[in-house]
Design an enzyme around this catalytic site. Structure first.
Site, PDB file in Angstrom:
ATOM      1  N   GLN A   1      13.068 -13.789  82.405  1.00 45.80           N
ATOM      2  CA  GLN A   1      12.191 -13.587  81.266  1.00 45.80           C
ATOM      3  C   GLN A   1      11.798 -12.099  81.188  1.00 45.80           C
ATOM      4  OE1 GLN A   1      11.555 -15.703  78.912  1.00 45.80           O
ATOM      5  NE2 GLN A   1      12.232 -17.648  79.800  1.00 45.80           N
TER       6      GLN A   1
ATOM      7  N   GLY B   1      11.768 -26.696  79.003  1.00 47.93           N
ATOM      8  CA  GLY B   1      10.727 -25.669  78.938  1.00 47.93           C
ATOM      9  C   GLY B   1      10.490 -25.219  77.511  1.00 47.93           C
ATOM     10  N   PHE B   2      11.552 -24.848  76.853  1.00 54.72           N
ATOM     11  CA  PHE B   2      11.444 -24.299  75.494  1.00 54.72           C
ATOM     12  C   PHE B   2      10.824 -25.315  74.550  1.00 54.72           C
ATOM     13  CE2 PHE B   2      12.337 -21.172  72.441  1.00 54.72           C
ATOM     14  CZ  PHE B   2      12.805 -21.778  71.294  1.00 54.72           C
TER      15      PHE B   2
ATOM     16  N   CYS C   1      41.218 -26.308  60.340  1.00 55.17           N
ATOM     17  CA  CYS C   1      40.574 -27.501  60.923  1.00 55.17           C
ATOM     18  C   CYS C   1      40.800 -28.706  60.009  1.00 55.17           C
ATOM     19  CB  CYS C   1      39.076 -27.242  61.105  1.00 55.17           C
ATOM     20  SG  CYS C   1      38.053 -27.573  59.673  1.00 55.17           S
TER      21      CYS C   1
ATOM     22  N   ASP D   1      19.081 -28.431  79.576  1.00 54.88           N
ATOM     23  CA  ASP D   1      18.038 -27.441  79.718  1.00 54.88           C
ATOM     24  C   ASP D   1      16.824 -28.123  80.339  1.00 54.88           C
ATOM     25  OD1 ASP D   1      16.982 -27.506  76.246  1.00 54.88           O
ATOM     26  OD2 ASP D   1      16.714 -28.881  77.906  1.00 54.88           O
ATOM     27  N   SER D   2      15.845 -27.331  80.750  1.00 51.10           N
ATOM     28  CA  SER D   2      14.755 -27.922  81.549  1.00 51.10           C
ATOM     29  C   SER D   2      13.679 -28.492  80.629  1.00 51.10           C
ATOM     30  CB  SER D   2      14.108 -26.848  82.407  1.00 51.10           C
ATOM     31  OG  SER D   2      13.474 -25.934  81.529  1.00 51.10           O
TER      32      SER D   2
ATOM     33  N   CYS E   1      40.995 -21.324  57.525  1.00 52.54           N
ATOM     34  CA  CYS E   1      40.712 -22.261  58.626  1.00 52.54           C
ATOM     35  C   CYS E   1      41.722 -23.400  58.618  1.00 52.54           C
ATOM     36  CB  CYS E   1      39.294 -22.815  58.465  1.00 52.54           C
ATOM     37  SG  CYS E   1      38.842 -23.991  59.737  1.00 52.54           S
TER      38      CYS E   1
ATOM     39  N   ASP F   1      24.462 -21.080  73.465  1.00 53.02           N
ATOM     40  CA  ASP F   1      24.247 -22.393  72.846  1.00 53.02           C
ATOM     41  C   ASP F   1      23.396 -22.194  71.600  1.00 53.02           C
ATOM     42  OD1 ASP F   1      21.479 -22.318  74.415  1.00 53.02           O
ATOM     43  OD2 ASP F   1      21.379 -23.878  72.857  1.00 53.02           O
TER      44      ASP F   1
ATOM     45  N   HIS G   1      33.676 -28.704  60.899  1.00 55.98           N
ATOM     46  CA  HIS G   1      34.187 -27.367  60.557  1.00 55.98           C
ATOM     47  C   HIS G   1      33.371 -26.262  61.246  1.00 55.98           C
ATOM     48  CE1 HIS G   1      35.468 -23.776  58.469  1.00 55.98           C
ATOM     49  NE2 HIS G   1      34.171 -23.524  58.288  1.00 55.98           N
TER      50      HIS G   1
ATOM     51  N   CYS H   1      39.168 -28.471  56.541  1.00 57.62           N
ATOM     52  CA  CYS H   1      39.768 -27.499  55.611  1.00 57.62           C
ATOM     53  C   CYS H   1      41.183 -27.885  55.207  1.00 57.62           C
ATOM     54  CB  CYS H   1      39.751 -26.118  56.247  1.00 57.62           C
ATOM     55  SG  CYS H   1      38.060 -25.524  56.430  1.00 57.62           S
TER      56      CYS H   1
HETATM   57  C1  LIG Z   1      18.648 -23.978  77.856  1.00 60.24           C
HETATM   58  C2  LIG Z   1      17.629 -23.811  78.931  1.00 60.24           C
HETATM   59  O1  LIG Z   1      16.340 -23.958  78.315  1.00 60.24           O
HETATM   60  C3  LIG Z   1      15.306 -23.933  79.164  1.00 60.24           C
HETATM   61  O2  LIG Z   1      15.266 -24.743  80.039  1.00 60.24           O
HETATM   62  N1  LIG Z   1      14.366 -22.938  78.967  1.00 60.24           N
HETATM   63  C4  LIG Z   1      14.477 -22.071  77.950  1.00 60.24           C
HETATM   64  N2  LIG Z   1      15.103 -22.444  76.815  1.00 60.24           N
HETATM   65  C5  LIG Z   1      15.184 -21.526  75.781  1.00 60.24           C
HETATM   66  C6  LIG Z   1      15.765 -21.944  74.585  1.00 60.24           C
HETATM   67  C7  LIG Z   1      15.813 -21.025  73.523  1.00 60.24           C
HETATM   68  N3  LIG Z   1      16.270 -21.180  72.235  1.00 60.24           N
HETATM   69  C8  LIG Z   1      16.033 -19.979  71.642  1.00 60.24           C
HETATM   70  N4  LIG Z   1      16.318 -19.711  70.341  1.00 60.24           N
HETATM   71  C9  LIG Z   1      16.771 -20.755  69.452  1.00 60.24           C
HETATM   72  N5  LIG Z   1      15.481 -19.077  72.491  1.00 60.24           N
HETATM   73  C10 LIG Z   1      15.309 -19.706  73.675  1.00 60.24           C
HETATM   74  C11 LIG Z   1      14.745 -19.295  74.873  1.00 60.24           C
HETATM   75  C12 LIG Z   1      14.665 -20.216  75.932  1.00 60.24           C
HETATM   76  C13 LIG Z   1      14.033 -19.876  77.169  1.00 60.24           C
HETATM   77  O3  LIG Z   1      13.541 -18.745  77.378  1.00 60.24           O
HETATM   78  N6  LIG Z   1      13.942 -20.818  78.138  1.00 60.24           N
END
Ligand SMILES: CCOC(=O)Nc1nc2cc3nc(NC)[nH]c3cc2c(=O)[nH]1
Length: 372
Positions: free
Chosen positions: A190, A96-97, A307, A93-94, A305, A267, A336, A310
């Site tokens: 978004q 960002g979150f 696995c 992921d970037s 299960c 994820d 598990h 289990c």
């Molecule tokens: C996986 C990519 O993540 C990013 O680069 N940006 C991003 N990540 C999020 C992760 C998130 N996790 C949750 N809930 C646990 N909501 C999320 C939203 C984003 C998101 O809008 N943008």
């Protein structure tokens, strides 16, 4: 082409799809759950164990790997696959979150985000270009655009400004991305919980023609029915011939409801996080092992299960390990829980094949204790 999506079948009753994502490190059958390996490891699991439970792709985290050990070290090691000895697909992921969830430790500007490291408080700055440079160094198969995940709740004006900045950042990411033949860059849609804003963001992001798209800004505290409603009008705006990724989701009910509404990839840290608290997802609902009633319960965690956990251990033994704070506890629960979610996705793919996904949902919900 780094990422090629093959639409195999559309479900007759729902928006669910069966598909394949072809990547340089192998093919992924969708719908799929991606175990999260934030710091280049799916906590307490070896790559061999992840293959044993048929994990097809794992997620890792740009923000964390940039801070520690540093993306330049990972690049020196020959990339993230080599560094962590995982030869199947990886999505990063970037960051960002993570950066946005640091709360007041960060300052957002058009240029990017200034933030303080959660490790040592040192000051850092990530721009869309930097987020792409880091992911290019890591060498992951799927990389994510640098976006802003608006908080929930957020008013219309905030969400509009935020989605429009996310679009400008997406354009900068696309321009900065070097390895287009080996790494597929996904755009992130978004728009919060506002239909017109989701439409605007979907239009602006899909116009940039990415190999795949994520629905961002959900699973951020909104009620589940509201998340389902947003999906209902957002996924139809996304190209049918590209993968759709719902970020940060989730629990078994959300996975089934997300697939029904056209999502292909998920994820979530839940399976390994609750595992460290001795909590298991089972066919009869959640089991929290520290409860006294399991003291002399010599039955498996989940009778349905098959696995490793289990088949070989009892609740009584698992409760002992947890109470004794033994490391094996986290391992056996993580194994598990990941197996449970990956098996759920396999059953969902089977149900789509047989056109009985809604029956499967009904049966699963009744047993798990969810109300429909
Ligand atoms: C996986 C990519 O993540 C990013 O680069 N940006 C991003 N990540 C999020 C992760 C998130 N996790 C949750 N809930 C646990 N909501 C999320 C939203 C984003 C998101 O809008 N943008």
């Amino acid at each position: 082409m780094a990422i090629k999506y093959e639409l195999i079948k559309e479900c007759k009753q729902t928006g669910a799809r069966l598909g394949k994502i072809h990547t340089p490190h192998g093919t992924i059958e969708t719908p799929i759950f991606m175990p999260v390996g934030t710091q280049a490891t799916v906590k307490s699991m070896t790559p061999e164990e992840l293959k044993e439970i048929e994990s097809q792709i794992i997620l890792s985290n740009t923000y964390h790997l940039y801070l520690r050990p540093g993306h330049d070290l990972v690049e020196k090691a020959g990339g993230l696959h080599k560094f962590m000895n995982w030869d199947r697909p990886i999505l990063t992921d970037s960051g960002g979150f993570q950066v946005f969830s640091l709360g007041d430790l960060r300052k957002i500007s058009e240029e990017g985000v200034e933030f303080r490291s959660h490790i040592d408080g040192s000051k850092h700055f990530i721009s869309p270009e930097k987020a792409i440079e880091i992911q290019n160094s890591l060498g992951s198969d799927i990389i994510m655009a640098f976006d802003e995940c608006a908080p929930y709740p957020a008013d219309r004006e905030y969400v509009k400004n935020s989605l429009e900045r996310t679009t400008r950042w997406a354009k900068r990411c696309k321009k900065a991305h070097k390895n287009t033949d080996t790494q597929g860059l996904f755009g992130i849609i978004q728009g919060g919980i506002y239909k017109d804003m989701r439409e605007q963001s979907a239009k602006e992001i899909t116009e940039l023609d990415f190999p795949g798209y994520a629905v961002g800004g959900l699973s951020v505290g909104e009620p589940k029915p509201l998340m389902y409603e947003v999906l209902e009008y957002t996924t139809p705006l996304m190209p049918k011939n590209k993968p759709r990724y719902l970020m940060g989701v989730g629990s078994p009910d959300c996975l089934i409801e997300g697939v029904i509404r056209g999502i292909d990839m998920f994820d979530c840290v839940l399976p390994t996080r609750i595992a460290r608290n001795g909590t298991a997802m089972t066919s009869q609902g959640r089991v929290t092992i520290k409860q006294a009633r399991f003291y002399d319960d010599f039955t498996p965690l989940d009778p349905e299960c098959d696995c490793y956990t289990c088949r070989n251990y009892t609740k009584a033994y698992l409760r002992h390990l947890f109470k004794a704070n033994e490391i094996l506890s986290a391992r056996l629960f993580s194994y598990h829980n990941l197996y449970f979610l990956l098996k759920l996705m396999k059953n969902i793919r089977e149900a789509i094949k047989n056109d009985n996904l809604l029956d499967y949902r009904k049966e699963f919900f009744e047993k798990y204790g969810y109300e429909l």
